[in-house]
Write an enzyme that holds these catalytic residues in place. Sequence first.
Site, PDB file in Angstrom:
ATOM      1  N   GLN A   1       7.288 -14.499 -10.519  1.00 36.38           N
ATOM      2  CA  GLN A   1       8.294 -14.399  -9.460  1.00 36.38           C
ATOM      3  C   GLN A   1       8.301 -13.012  -8.820  1.00 36.38           C
ATOM      4  O   GLN A   1       8.519 -12.881  -7.619  1.00 36.38           O
ATOM      5  CB  GLN A   1       9.695 -14.708 -10.025  1.00 36.38           C
TER       6      GLN A   1
ATOM      7  N   HIS B   1      10.631 -18.222 -18.772  1.00 30.58           N
ATOM      8  CA  HIS B   1      10.194 -19.569 -18.364  1.00 30.58           C
ATOM      9  C   HIS B   1       9.432 -20.193 -19.537  1.00 30.58           C
ATOM     10  O   HIS B   1       8.816 -19.471 -20.340  1.00 30.58           O
ATOM     11  CB  HIS B   1       9.267 -19.395 -17.160  1.00 30.58           C
TER      12      HIS B   1
ATOM     13  N   LYS C   1       2.978 -19.722  -5.727  1.00 26.57           N
ATOM     14  CA  LYS C   1       4.268 -19.095  -5.359  1.00 26.57           C
ATOM     15  C   LYS C   1       4.052 -17.945  -4.385  1.00 26.57           C
ATOM     16  O   LYS C   1       4.986 -17.457  -3.769  1.00 26.57           O
ATOM     17  CB  LYS C   1       4.988 -18.585  -6.610  1.00 26.57           C
TER      18      LYS C   1
ATOM     19  N   ASP D   1       5.216 -11.542 -17.369  1.00 22.09           N
ATOM     20  CA  ASP D   1       5.142 -12.731 -16.533  1.00 22.09           C
ATOM     21  C   ASP D   1       5.563 -12.305 -15.125  1.00 22.09           C
ATOM     22  O   ASP D   1       6.746 -12.112 -14.859  1.00 22.09           O
ATOM     23  CB  ASP D   1       6.071 -13.810 -17.105  1.00 22.09           C
TER      24      ASP D   1
ATOM     25  N   CYS E   1      12.855 -25.019 -16.236  1.00 19.67           N
ATOM     26  CA  CYS E   1      11.913 -24.624 -17.314  1.00 19.67           C
ATOM     27  C   CYS E   1      12.401 -23.371 -18.032  1.00 19.67           C
ATOM     28  O   CYS E   1      11.605 -22.468 -18.334  1.00 19.67           O
ATOM     29  CB  CYS E   1      10.499 -24.389 -16.776  1.00 19.67           C
TER      30      CYS E   1
END
Length: 406
Positions: free
Chosen positions: A202, A122, A225, A199, A364
């Site tokens: 998600q 991202h 999220k 990261d 993104c």
Amino acid sequence: MYDVSEIRRDFPILSREVNGKPLVYLDNGASAQKPQVVIDAVTRGYAEEYANVHRGLHFLSNLATEKYEAVRGTVARFLGARDEEEVVFTSGTTEGINLVAYSWAMPRLEPGDEIILSVMEHHANVVPWHFLRERQGVVIRWVDVDATGALDPQQVIDAIGPKTKLIAITHLSNVLGTVVDVKTICAAARERGVPVLIDGSQSVVHMPVNVEEIGCDFYAITGHKLYGPSGSGAIWIRRERMDEMRPFMGGGDMIREVHKDSVTYAEPPMKFEAGTPGIVQQIGLGVALDYLMDLGMENIAAHEASVASYAKARMDGLNWLQVQGNAPGKAAIFSFTLEGSAHAHDISTILDKKGVAVRAGHHCAGPLMDHLGVSATCRASFGLYNTEQEVDALIDALELAHELFA
Ligand code: PLP
């Protein structure tokens, strides 16, 4: 027992209509809806328990501080971290990764030093590294995914060279749903003395995560999220890395003493948290994480896997639909295009008319779009409250879009 109908009742927004149709919310990858307990915590935070934290000695300030600081422990538990002092609060993943770029990487990296990224990152895990490339001559080494969208950990390991200073990699692609074997990457990186930033925006939403088992150095998450408030988030930072970091933002709360010609800093994690934080947002995040832990991340993962396999079977039956990424163990995220010239934005507008909310665009993820050779896709991303009936609603709406654009 995972009773999705009962769980759906926890989310008031799911009972509303959009364009005269029941809302089918499949844009969870962008931001998830909030359960009533989170909404209540935010309301109570402002209506009954609000004051600034860390500063006052009055009742409300102490109460707010206690509730706010307790979330550090909740985040640590959620991430399987041993020490809550290794949790730095942020406004989300973007701030967390920028913190690492400014505090850890900028003072350490020299021209020609290398950072390894996957092509699936991202922009939040790309642009801060471009800053280092532009400003300090750091080299970004890209690792591709294969035709299924899988990332071979060996390729990341093979990219490690004498100049590699950091691997910054997603745990779960927001476009392809690919889950990355970060544990294998971290083990090899550790042997070679290379820190790994993950990261986790998600991944933590869809599966249990344990940072100690993974063996990474930095793990960034974003609250909105995770069914929590926007503006909340955290990054877990291994203690030895924290000790290598200089502060990024300066201001109140992150200092010990300030004089005209000198300044000393608070101990981590406060050293990295300047200014008045998102007090109520973080308190809401704590409630969201407790909600997820009560449901059980294993149970959420199992439910989503079953909805995802139903969605895949239904999508496989549409020969005019091209789904990007089919890696083994893929999460419930489906990015797709329709045969012909229909633009992703037009398709999502048709779906919206049917009450189906999906995202359209580059998500993104510019380098991945280049790699796939597409400028935009639609993305249906499922969450803990989605159902097979909602998959059917998506497919019906897609069939309508196909008819209109065929
Ligand atoms: N990384 C990934 C994989 C994401 O999906 C997102 C959000 O879309 C981010 C980073 C950025 O998160 P935030 O905008 O909450 O900082």
